[in-house]
Design a protein around this motif. Structure first.
Motif, PDB file in Angstrom:
ATOM      1  N   VAL A 133      37.601  36.257  30.180  1.00 47.36           N
ATOM      2  CA  VAL A 133      37.827  37.762  30.853  1.00 47.36           C
ATOM      3  C   VAL A 133      39.365  38.553  31.051  1.00 47.36           C
ATOM      4  O   VAL A 133      39.473  39.533  30.250  1.00 47.36           O
ATOM      5  N   SER A 134      40.029  37.344  31.514  1.00 40.10           N
ATOM      6  CA  SER A 134      41.164  38.245  31.555  1.00 40.10           C
ATOM      7  C   SER A 134      41.803  38.121  30.325  1.00 40.10           C
ATOM      8  O   SER A 134      42.962  38.879  30.418  1.00 40.10           O
ATOM      9  N   THR A 135      41.315  36.853  29.339  1.00 40.93           N
ATOM     10  CA  THR A 135      42.194  36.846  28.213  1.00 40.93           C
ATOM     11  C   THR A 135      41.879  37.902  27.373  1.00 40.93           C
ATOM     12  O   THR A 135      42.441  39.224  26.459  1.00 40.93           O
ATOM     13  N   ALA A 136      40.258  38.416  28.123  1.00 41.56           N
ATOM     14  CA  ALA A 136      39.710  39.652  26.476  1.00 41.56           C
ATOM     15  C   ALA A 136      40.371  40.870  26.752  1.00 41.56           C
ATOM     16  O   ALA A 136      40.663  41.758  25.992  1.00 41.56           O
ATOM     17  N   LEU A 137      40.918  41.011  28.206  1.00 36.60           N
ATOM     18  CA  LEU A 137      41.419  42.489  28.487  1.00 36.60           C
ATOM     19  C   LEU A 137      42.853  42.315  28.032  1.00 36.60           C
ATOM     20  O   LEU A 137      43.339  43.133  27.774  1.00 36.60           O
ATOM     21  N   GLN A 138      43.716  41.676  28.052  1.00 38.92           N
ATOM     22  CA  GLN A 138      44.525  41.187  27.786  1.00 38.92           C
ATOM     23  C   GLN A 138      44.635  41.408  26.241  1.00 38.92           C
ATOM     24  O   GLN A 138      45.740  42.167  25.305  1.00 38.92           O
ATOM     25  N   GLY A 139      43.596  41.464  25.582  1.00 41.18           N
ATOM     26  CA  GLY A 139      43.134  41.614  24.007  1.00 41.18           C
ATOM     27  C   GLY A 139      42.893  42.856  24.089  1.00 41.18           C
ATOM     28  O   GLY A 139      42.552  43.067  22.818  1.00 41.18           O
ATOM     29  N   HIS A 140      42.447  43.344  25.126  1.00 46.78           N
ATOM     30  CA  HIS A 140      42.211  44.884  24.773  1.00 46.78           C
ATOM     31  C   HIS A 140      40.597  45.202  23.782  1.00 46.78           C
ATOM     32  O   HIS A 140      40.585  45.753  23.616  1.00 46.78           O
ATOM     33  N   GLN A 141      39.982  44.318  24.775  1.00 48.90           N
ATOM     34  CA  GLN A 141      38.576  44.022  24.338  1.00 48.90           C
ATOM     35  C   GLN A 141      37.748  44.355  25.536  1.00 48.90           C
ATOM     36  O   GLN A 141      37.858  44.038  26.747  1.00 48.90           O
ATOM     37  N   ASN A 142      36.992  44.916  24.922  1.00 42.46           N
ATOM     38  CA  ASN A 142      35.238  45.200  26.265  1.00 42.46           C
ATOM     39  C   ASN A 142      35.029  44.035  26.863  1.00 42.46           C
ATOM     40  O   ASN A 142      34.400  43.491  25.886  1.00 42.46           O
ATOM     41  N   ALA A 143      35.254  44.005  28.269  1.00 46.14           N
ATOM     42  CA  ALA A 143      34.519  43.107  29.054  1.00 46.14           C
ATOM     43  C   ALA A 143      33.998  43.411  30.150  1.00 46.14           C
ATOM     44  O   ALA A 143      33.572  42.319  30.860  1.00 46.14           O
ATOM     45  N   ASP A 144      33.271  44.385  29.892  1.00 47.86           N
ATOM     46  CA  ASP A 144      31.784  44.907  30.658  1.00 47.86           C
ATOM     47  C   ASP A 144      31.071  43.519  31.187  1.00 47.86           C
ATOM     48  O   ASP A 144      30.597  43.415  32.067  1.00 47.86           O
ATOM     49  N   THR A 145      30.356  43.184  30.285  1.00 47.62           N
ATOM     50  CA  THR A 145      29.146  42.893  30.037  1.00 47.62           C
ATOM     51  C   THR A 145      29.549  41.263  31.143  1.00 47.62           C
ATOM     52  O   THR A 145      29.064  40.653  31.566  1.00 47.62           O
ATOM     53  N   ALA A 146      30.677  40.691  29.837  1.00 45.79           N
ATOM     54  CA  ALA A 146      31.979  39.074  31.165  1.00 45.79           C
ATOM     55  C   ALA A 146      32.024  39.398  32.231  1.00 45.79           C
ATOM     56  O   ALA A 146      31.763  38.234  32.399  1.00 45.79           O
ATOM     57  N   ALA A 147      32.061  40.677  32.162  1.00 42.61           N
ATOM     58  CA  ALA A 147      33.083  40.576  33.906  1.00 42.61           C
ATOM     59  C   ALA A 147      31.134  40.326  34.851  1.00 42.61           C
ATOM     60  O   ALA A 147      31.534  40.078  36.275  1.00 42.61           O
ATOM     61  N   ALA A 148      30.456  41.424  34.242  1.00 41.89           N
ATOM     62  CA  ALA A 148      29.189  41.214  34.943  1.00 41.89           C
ATOM     63  C   ALA A 148      28.464  39.580  35.230  1.00 41.89           C
ATOM     64  O   ALA A 148      28.516  39.193  36.419  1.00 41.89           O
ATOM     65  N   VAL A 149      28.561  38.872  34.457  1.00 42.86           N
ATOM     66  CA  VAL A 149      28.297  37.767  34.499  1.00 42.86           C
ATOM     67  C   VAL A 149      28.990  37.154  35.112  1.00 42.86           C
ATOM     68  O   VAL A 149      28.541  36.069  36.483  1.00 42.86           O
ATOM     69  N   THR A 150      29.981  36.713  35.096  1.00 39.67           N
ATOM     70  CA  THR A 150      31.064  36.681  35.946  1.00 39.67           C
ATOM     71  C   THR A 150      30.177  36.652  37.566  1.00 39.67           C
ATOM     72  O   THR A 150      30.853  35.549  38.385  1.00 39.67           O
ATOM     73  N   LYS A 151      31.004  37.667  37.529  1.00 40.65           N
ATOM     74  CA  LYS A 151      30.466  38.941  38.884  1.00 40.65           C
ATOM     75  C   LYS A 151      29.138  38.114  39.971  1.00 40.65           C
ATOM     76  O   LYS A 151      29.218  37.240  40.588  1.00 40.65           O
ATOM     77  N   VAL A 152      28.096  37.715  38.755  1.00 37.99           N
ATOM     78  CA  VAL A 152      26.633  37.366  39.241  1.00 37.99           C
ATOM     79  C   VAL A 152      27.543  35.815  40.272  1.00 37.99           C
ATOM     80  O   VAL A 152      26.498  35.409  40.772  1.00 37.99           O
ATOM     81  N   LEU A 153      27.253  35.058  39.024  1.00 38.89           N
ATOM     82  CA  LEU A 153      27.538  33.420  39.264  1.00 38.89           C
ATOM     83  C   LEU A 153      28.478  33.568  40.396  1.00 38.89           C
ATOM     84  O   LEU A 153      28.302  32.365  41.745  1.00 38.89           O
TER      85      LEU A 153
END
Length: 387
Positions: A306-326
């Motif tokens: 997710v940090s890699t996606a943020l660094q690349g200015h990519q939308n990480a909302d869904t990935a962040a939600a998955v990471t938080k749930v797990l």
């Protein structure tokens, strides 16, 4: 360079990231040895130490993704990830800067005016200004679109602005913070378009009309607060972004809030102490430690991605939600596992007992704060295009 073992797992990193990781690891080891802090659990919420935060700022470990022209370090989200992970795994007292450094800074960079950036970003990078979050409200739960705090235009002494009235709740560290971003309704609610008409305001928590009411937990701790805003005047230069764009801004901010390693590592120090107790045979050896460590290692990779996606200015909302749930589920599972494993009647001053007691008390909040798992599963489903 060969793979480097990291506290929550194993990763192959760029040499510069590995060197930074080792620098932070050496610093916290010295800090623990010198008695600067006692390792704990859930420290990004419960352990406030402004001087420790300022020391991180002096070392260049705050405001890492803030550009140098705004007093930051101009470094990457991956470098920030490494620093935050090393602080979390040892249970360092990081709550004083957590919200400001994690989400307020990036939000100001994206939506703030030049004056706002100059006013707040250097202070965040030094650890001199502390922020809270003003999203949740009584009876709203995770449904941010139902907020009832309202903002109405007003003029005071020739200065145009807004009068904000309402109540925010579960404000972590509100009694310590200097300011927060408040989500308020600036136009009447349209049931057919509930996300419209919301705006964000930068609220000085020491301003007239602000009342901070403590929420004491069943265990006697004070982390949360209710913040009542009684016609607080906010000048136009403290509107964040554009009036009416609050929902878009908040959802962007939540991507930063939900994606970090704190969503998996709140109880990691408890797991590490449990493994140590098994090694010294003060607890029976059990394979559950291995299973939980494997889960943490996988979450390390997910959060790093997710940090890699943020660094690349990519939308990480869904990935962040998955990471938080797990991640938050795993944090709670660690507390439950050690609770069942540790024999009752341990000495009250025993380090493992102290960590376990704190983890059990905090455990109910892991899957609630930052969006409940039920709400986030809906976010994930929509993000994946499910109906």
């Amino acid at each position: 360079m060969p793979p480097v073992s990291v506290s929550p797992g194993v990763a192959i990193e760029q040499p510069a990231l590995t060197q930074l990781r080792l620098e932070v690891r050496a610093f916290v080891a010295d800090a623990i040895r010198d008695g600067l802090f006692v390792p704990h659990v859930d420290t990004w919420l419960t352990r406030w130490d402004r001087e420790f935060t300022r020391e991180l700022g002096r070392r260049g470990w705050l405001g890492m993704v803030i550009p140098t022209e705004y007093g930051g370090q101009g470094r990457t989200f991956l470098e920030r990830f490494v620093v935050t992970e090393e602080l979390l795994v040892v249970g360092a007292p990081v709550a004083a800067h957590w919200v400001a450094e994690r989400q307020i800074g990036p939000s100001l960079l994206r939506f703030g005016t030049e004056e706002q950036k100059q006013a707040f970003l250097p202070a965040i990078s030094r650890g001199d200004v502390i922020f809270g979050i003003g999203m949740s409200e009584p009876d709203s739960g995770s449904d941010l679109a139902s907020v009832r705090t309202k903002a109405e235009p007003d003029v005071v002494d020739g200065v145009s602005g807004w009068r904000v009235t309402g109540t925010k709740v579960w404000t972590s560290g509100g009694h310590e913070a200097d300011a927060f971003f408040a989500l308020a309704r600036t136009s009447p609610l349209d049931p057919a378009h509930r996300h419209d008409g919301l705006s964000q305001f930068i609220v000085d928590l020491h301003a007239p009309g602000v009342e901070i009411r403590p929420i004491i937990s069943m265990g006697g701790d004070h982390h949360f607060n209710e913040v009542h805003l009684d016609g607080v005047f906010i000048p136009d230069n403290r509107v964040l972004g554009q009036i009416g764009d609050g929902w878009m801004q908040v959802t962007s901010e939540l991507g930063f809030e939900r994606s970090g390693p704190e969503r998996a590592l709140s109880t990691f120090h408890l797991l590490a102490e449990t493994a140590e107790a098994m090694q010294t045979q003060t607890l029976p050896t059990d394979t559950g430690v291995g299973r939980l460590t494997a889960r943490i290692s996988a979450l390390h990779q997910m959060s790093f991605a997710v940090s890699t996606a943020l660094q690349g200015h990519q939308n990480a909302d869904t990935a962040a939600a998955v990471t938080k749930v797990l991640g938050t589920t795993t944090e709670g599972d660690i507390a439950d596992y050690v609770d069942l494993l540790a024999p009752p009647g341990r000495a009250a001053d025993d380090a493992l007992h102290t960590l376990l007691h704190a983890a059990i008390l905090q455990r109910p909040g892991f899957t609630l704060r930052g969006g409940t798992n039920e709400i986030l599963r809906g976010v994930i489903a929509r993000g994946l295009g499910m109906r």
